[in-house]
Design a protein around this motif. Sequence first.
Motif, short mmCIF file in Angstrom:
data_model
loop_
_atom_site.label_atom_id
_atom_site.label_comp_id
_atom_site.label_asym_id
_atom_site.label_seq_id
_atom_site.Cartn_x
_atom_site.Cartn_y
_atom_site.Cartn_z
N LEU A 109 8.42 10.93 5.86
CA LEU A 109 6.87 10.95 6.36
C LEU A 109 7.02 9.69 7.69
O LEU A 109 7.77 8.69 7.50
N ILE A 162 2.86 10.11 -1.47
CA ILE A 162 2.42 11.53 -1.56
C ILE A 162 1.93 11.64 -3.11
O ILE A 162 0.78 12.10 -3.19
N CYS A 172 -0.44 13.28 5.40
CA CYS A 172 0.81 13.27 5.56
C CYS A 172 1.27 13.77 7.02
O CYS A 172 0.88 14.74 7.26
N LEU A 212 -0.22 5.38 5.62
CA LEU A 212 -0.42 5.80 4.22
C LEU A 212 -0.67 4.68 3.29
O LEU A 212 -1.56 4.74 2.29
N ASP A 248 8.32 6.75 0.54
CA ASP A 248 7.14 7.71 1.03
C ASP A 248 7.09 8.80 -0.04
O ASP A 248 5.53 9.01 -0.32
N ALA A 304 4.13 6.68 6.82
CA ALA A 304 4.16 5.98 5.53
C ALA A 304 3.37 4.80 5.64
O ALA A 304 2.82 4.42 4.66
#
Length: 493
Positions: free
Chosen positions: A122, A148, A173, A128, A144, A125
């Motif tokens: 990703l 998810i 993502c 996120l 990463d 990351a």
Amino acid sequence: MHSDPTDQRPDKPEEACGIYAVLAPGEPVANLTYFGLYSLQHRGQESAGIAVFDAGHKVRLHKDMGLVSQVFDQDVLERLVGDLAVGHNRYSTTGSSKVCNAQPVVLMTRLGPCALAHNGNLVNAAELRLELADIASELTSTTDSELIAFAIQQAVNGGRDWDGAIRHAASRCRGAFSLVIGTPQGLFALRDGHGIRPLVFGHIGDLADAQWVVSSESCGLDIIGAVFDGDVEPGEIIHFRAGDPLPERSSWCVEEAKLCIFEMIYFARPDSRFFGESLYSYRVRIGEALARETPVAADIVIGVPDSGIPAAIGYSQASGIPFGDGLIKNRYVGRTFIQPTQAMREAGIRVKLNPLPDVLAGKRVVVIDDSIVRGTTSRKLVQALRDAGALEVHMRISSPPVTHPCFYGIDTDTQDQLIAARLSLAEISSHLGVDSLAYLSQQGMVEAAQANSSHFCTACFDGSYPIEMDEQVRSSKLMLEPSGIAASVLLHR
Ligand code: SF4
């Protein structure tokens, strides 16, 4: 350009991961997954893991550092009883090389457990991780992939069903992600919108029995006798359910396909199928194209085993110069092998490749390799060919110069380490000590695929990144101004 004598890293781009899953009630799914992962060992050699769902709601997990054959034995596999297995081979690109970063990632949700295996990387990351700050204390790894899984868990716990939660998490993502996700409601397989990393599926037995296999490459289907059914398409999500002979296929996003062309040149196994044929055929064709583009008078063509061999056969066929086995490879040098010291290397220790003087002495040699990354291995190889008596060494590379790093799941080093980003063609030739050096053109590489030429990521050759990265991510690996990139890009013919 001086190579660091203490640098023991392999001089090739490194693949990130292999993923695999089997949904087959009544079959030894852990054993089948073991064989599948074994066939995908080239995609990751640092760790391996298998998670097995028993009766939907109980998951048994075994993962550890090492090769598939080191991590699993018959006792371990016999304990992994169930009807759905998710497996993973890892080579780290994000997160360090520790067992906590091994996959699959298994998490408990409101709807039961989920087990996720991820291939790719990703580029958002960090973002996120911030968005998932409220559960950050529960993160056990630096990968990463775990992010998810947590995004899926959060979506399920927020009220979504599995399908909705996986779509929602995927939409958060950015980057490359091929995923297999085991749940109590069956198996999901998904690729990012560009389909940067490959993913295929097939079945075992009669279609009516609905026993499904998903694999990073088709060689993972062949090894257990599964029938190839097709690719998981870019931007597609497929839901396989036990007993349902028709998997549910739908798009979760629509983007232009951008398969990593390095999968075709080097990473994937030559017996894996892409665009309806084995990669062996593609690699022979790029060798033929290389011979047409960069002819040279010589007595023998040899390939650097293993991935340079099909291109060498193609070069030989198109040029009429006989093909020979000039280099023998020790196939059993793993990543954990204790490397010789620099002094031992200087004394002539050759761990991986040994040239055959009987074949090479007194000859003008064309040597074909699939890529040059830092150039450290190529330089030693050229010296070894000369030591074996080669009169001339003409190096031909079956891909264009690698001038840009990868952000999508392949470890290609930072840009300042890439020899073609820093030196001109003439400078690389002189650094390697060859009589001549030439690369395949980008057009030749793409045309040989006999597929839509815009459907490939070619960023490590031309810097055209299909997925945008923020400045922090870009500058972590891309440190040269476009004007500072060596002329080898332009002069590689
Ligand atoms: S940048 Fe290179 S290695 Fe990375 S996905 Fe694109 S083509 Fe593949």
